[in-house]
Design a protein around this motif. Structure first.
Motif, PDB file in Angstrom:
ATOM      1  N   ARG A 142       0.838  -1.199   0.000  1.00 13.63           N
ATOM      2  CA  ARG A 142       0.000   0.000   0.000  1.00 13.63           C
ATOM      3  C   ARG A 142       0.876   1.254   0.000  1.00 13.63           C
ATOM      4  N   GLU A 143       1.935   1.247   0.783  1.00  8.36           N
ATOM      5  CA  GLU A 143       2.850   2.387   0.776  1.00  8.36           C
ATOM      6  C   GLU A 143       3.406   2.613  -0.623  1.00  8.36           C
ATOM      7  N   SER A 144       3.732   1.524  -1.299  1.00  4.08           N
ATOM      8  CA  SER A 144       4.288   1.630  -2.650  1.00  4.08           C
ATOM      9  C   SER A 144       3.273   2.227  -3.619  1.00  4.08           C
ATOM     10  N   GLU A 145       2.003   1.809  -3.500  1.00  2.00           N
ATOM     11  CA  GLU A 145       0.969   2.343  -4.383  1.00  2.00           C
ATOM     12  C   GLU A 145       0.733   3.822  -4.100  1.00  2.00           C
ATOM     13  N   LEU A 146       0.683   4.206  -2.811  1.00  2.00           N
ATOM     14  CA  LEU A 146       0.507   5.623  -2.477  1.00  2.00           C
ATOM     15  C   LEU A 146       1.685   6.446  -2.967  1.00  2.00           C
ATOM     16  N   ALA A 147       2.889   5.890  -2.855  1.00  2.00           N
ATOM     17  CA  ALA A 147       4.074   6.598  -3.342  1.00  2.00           C
ATOM     18  C   ALA A 147       3.986   6.811  -4.847  1.00  2.00           C
ATOM     19  N   ARG A 148       3.534   5.805  -5.577  1.00  2.00           N
ATOM     20  CA  ARG A 148       3.362   5.977  -7.027  1.00  2.00           C
ATOM     21  C   ARG A 148       2.383   7.096  -7.335  1.00  2.00           C
ATOM     22  N   MET A 149       1.260   7.138  -6.591  1.00  2.00           N
ATOM     23  CA  MET A 149       0.248   8.161  -6.822  1.00  2.00           C
ATOM     24  C   MET A 149       0.764   9.548  -6.469  1.00  2.00           C
ATOM     25  N   LEU A 150       1.636   9.633  -5.434  1.00  2.00           N
ATOM     26  CA  LEU A 150       2.125  10.929  -4.975  1.00  2.00           C
ATOM     27  C   LEU A 150       3.307  11.443  -5.799  1.00  2.00           C
ATOM     28  N   GLY A 151       4.181  10.510  -6.190  1.00  3.79           N
ATOM     29  CA  GLY A 151       5.406  10.955  -6.857  1.00  3.79           C
ATOM     30  C   GLY A 151       5.591  10.455  -8.261  1.00  3.79           C
TER      31      GLY A 151
END
Length: 603
Positions: free
Chosen positions: A569-578
């Motif tokens: 989930r952290e990885s998916e949020l990071a993709r969406m943010l950066g």
């Protein structure tokens, strides 16, 4: 009451996917083109949306969408499924298929049903708010329903009191119109019914009488023949009463036969049994002869009675030809005629009393309608203020929402009055007041409807200085979704278990995105919420995070849906943010958002 699971097969880029949803806030994310909108499209099909063969995945014979919903057996959706013949004892199962040639089929509770039934069930379960699906804001009637929901018990009680009196007034109005408009026809009908009942009551027929008279007529017409035959049979059985006539009878012959057997029967039980049977025949012959004698003596050779029966049959036959083939139908006609006569045969005093009652109810409708309007106006001011405050946190800080409550004006005469007459099923009157109106306490007239005297419209001024316009015309697609979110937060109740928002975050960024996520999480405290988003700030508030992932073997592209948690989930949020999943800064930002969400959830 939650949407538990959605299965999608052969829909667009989705080959096969299964979405396990949680009761709270569910977010659906994924790269552009991965098929996020196909999830919403599939849900739309499941709720009765129009089928499009273009949605069926290439190389697949049909698309299939299946939804499992947890609802109690007394929920309106479950009751509708049961009415359609489906099983709703353990939740509701909905299925929709779309074939490549465009043919569509629907199933509710395991039974095939029209797509319209699927839509009726869906209306009780899910509200879809997408840029093309804001039907609740485009339908003026829904504006009033949203306002009435926000009014709570006070407004509900005022509406119930109004509707009760309104229904009574409508019934009295239509009854009065029926009585007055058809005075001549009614008088003629009353005369016809009275004449018929006078004739029927004068004859006083009894049910089944025609059969009794027919049998009696037949018996009286052949009385002598019946007597002669019965006496002849009597004499054959036991002999004539005249001792001078010596004729062998059945009784004598049987007695002779029994006497012949008696000496020998004492030596053989079988022969003795035969002798006893002969004795029984003798007894039966004697009893039968006695009955024949009684019958012959009772035959009435009465010419006067026969004439009376013929006259009665003729009179009864004449009535039956006019009012019914049998006395059963004749008597039923008489009962129905009396009921109709009691309704039609009104005196002038009765008509006056009906008119007075109708007018009294009309005044009550105006009074209770004005009270209902007052409660709505107060609720509208509160809703406008609270929705505006919500929008200030949804990147619409300059927007102003006005819930307009206005009475439908009453036209005095002319074409407008005739138009209002058509709307209320009331004939145009020749008096000074237009038909179908009610008086208000301030002396004005208003045109009522069953839901009250008011037209309700939610209006939006998106920019300072701009005049408020209907929200469906004043807002863009993304703004519509946000306005709907604000309305659901302010006005929503527990009757609708699931809300779906598609691209509610269009045009939103920065801190406003965090506010948007917080508002969605707030709504998810009382209802299940499903959101399709491209903002990590919104996705961080999810109770369950689902990702639509696209894969390709170089020739075929397909997508599926997975639940992500922890590092994924952290990885998916990071993709969406950066923009990339392995960015250290984006990952730290993702962790901060998740930590913030955790703190707010515990607060």
């Amino acid at each position: 009451m939650t949407l538990r699971r959605i299965r999608i097969q052969g829909l667009g880029v989705i080959d096969e996917a299964e979405l396990d949803l949680s009761p709270g806030l569910n977010v659906i994310t994924g790269e552009t083109g991965a098929g996020k909108t196909m999830v919403v499209s599939g849900l739309g099909l499941l709720l009765g949306a129009r089928a499009d063969a273009g949605l069926v995945r290439s190389g697949t014979p049909q698309a299939v969408v299946e939804g499992e919903v947890d609802v109690p057996a007394d929920h309106p959706a479950a009751r509708r499924v049961t009415e359609a013949g489906g099983d709703a004892s353990d939740g509701v199962l909905l299925v929709r298929t779309v074939a490549t040639e465009g043919r569509s089929r629907a199933y509710v509770g395991g039974r095939s049903a029209p797509v319209a039934v699927l839509a009726e069930v869906g209306q009780h379960l899910v509200a879809v708010h997408g840029q093309a699906d804001q039907w609740r804001l485009r339908d003026a009637e829904q504006h009033r329903i949203l306002l009435d929901t926000a009014g709570g018990p006070e407004l509900a009680a005022a509406l119930e009191a109004y509707e009760e009196v309104f229904d009574a007034w409508q019934a009295a109005r239509h009854r009065l119109v029926e009585v007055v408009r058809g005075a001549a026809e009614r008088s003629l009908r009353v005369d016809v019914l009275r004449a018929a009942l006078t004739e029927i009551d004068g004859l006083d027929p009894q049910e089944g009488e025609e059969d009794d008279l027919r049998a009696e007529s037949e018996r009286l017409s052949h009385a002598e023949e019946l007597q002669t035959a019965s006496w002849a049979a009597h004499d054959a059985l036991v002999g004539p009463d005249d001792p001078g006539v010596d004729v062998a009878s059945v009784a004598q012959l049987v007695s002779t036969a029994s006497s012949a057997l008696a000496p020998a029967a004492a030596h053989d039980p079988e022969l003795d049994a035969l002798r006893r049977r002969l004795d029984e025949i003798g007894y039966l012959a004697s009893d039968l002869a006695s009955d024949l004698s009684g019958y012959a003596a009772g035959v009435d050779v009465d010419a006067e009675r026969l004439d009376a029966v013929h006259r009665r049959r003729a009179d009864l036959t004449a009535l039956l030809r006019r009012f019914g083939p049998t006395t059963r139908e004749l008597l039923r006609f008489a009962r129905e005629a009396r009921d109709e006569l009691s309704r039609l045969d009104l005196s002038a005093d009765d008509v006056d009393e009906l008119a007075r009652r109708t007018e009294s109810l009309r005044v009550q409708v105006g009074r209770l309608g004005a009270q209902l309007s007052s409660v709505r106006e107060e609720t509208a001011r509160r809703v406008g203020r609270e929705v505006g405050e919500e929008l200030s946190h949804l990147a619409m800080g300059t927007a102003e929402v006005v819930v307009h409550v206005g009475r439908r004006p009453a036209a005095a005469t002319g074409p407008d009055a005739r138009a209002q007459s058509r709307e209320t099923d009331e004939p145009t009157s020749s008096g000074d007041e237009p038909p179908g109106t009610v008086p208000l306490p301030d002396g004005r007239q208003a045109v009522p409807r069953r839901h009250g005297l008011d037209d309700v419209e939610i209006r939006l001024s998106a920019n300072p200085g701009a005049p408020p316009r209907s929200v469906a015309r004043a807002a863009s697609g993304g703004e519509l979704s946000r306005v709907m979110l604000a309305l659901e937060v302010v006005c929503g109740d527990d009757s609708l278990p699931t809300y779906v928002f598609d691209e509610v975050d269009a045009g939103v960024g920065g801190s406003a995105a965090l506010d948007l996520g917080a508002r969605l999480a707030r709504l998810a405290r009382t209802a299940q919420v499903v959101v399709v988003t491209h903002l990590g700030q919104v996705a961080a508030y999810a109770d369950r995070h689902l990702v639509v992932r696209k894969s390709s073997d170089g020739q075929v592209t397909r997508s599926d849906v997975v639940v992500v948690d922890g590092a994924d989930r952290e990885s998916e949020l990071a993709r969406m943010l950066g923009g990339v999943a392995d960015s250290r800064a984006a990952t730290e930002h993702a962790r901060e958002l998740l930590a913030r969400r955790g703190l707010e959830a515990r607060a």
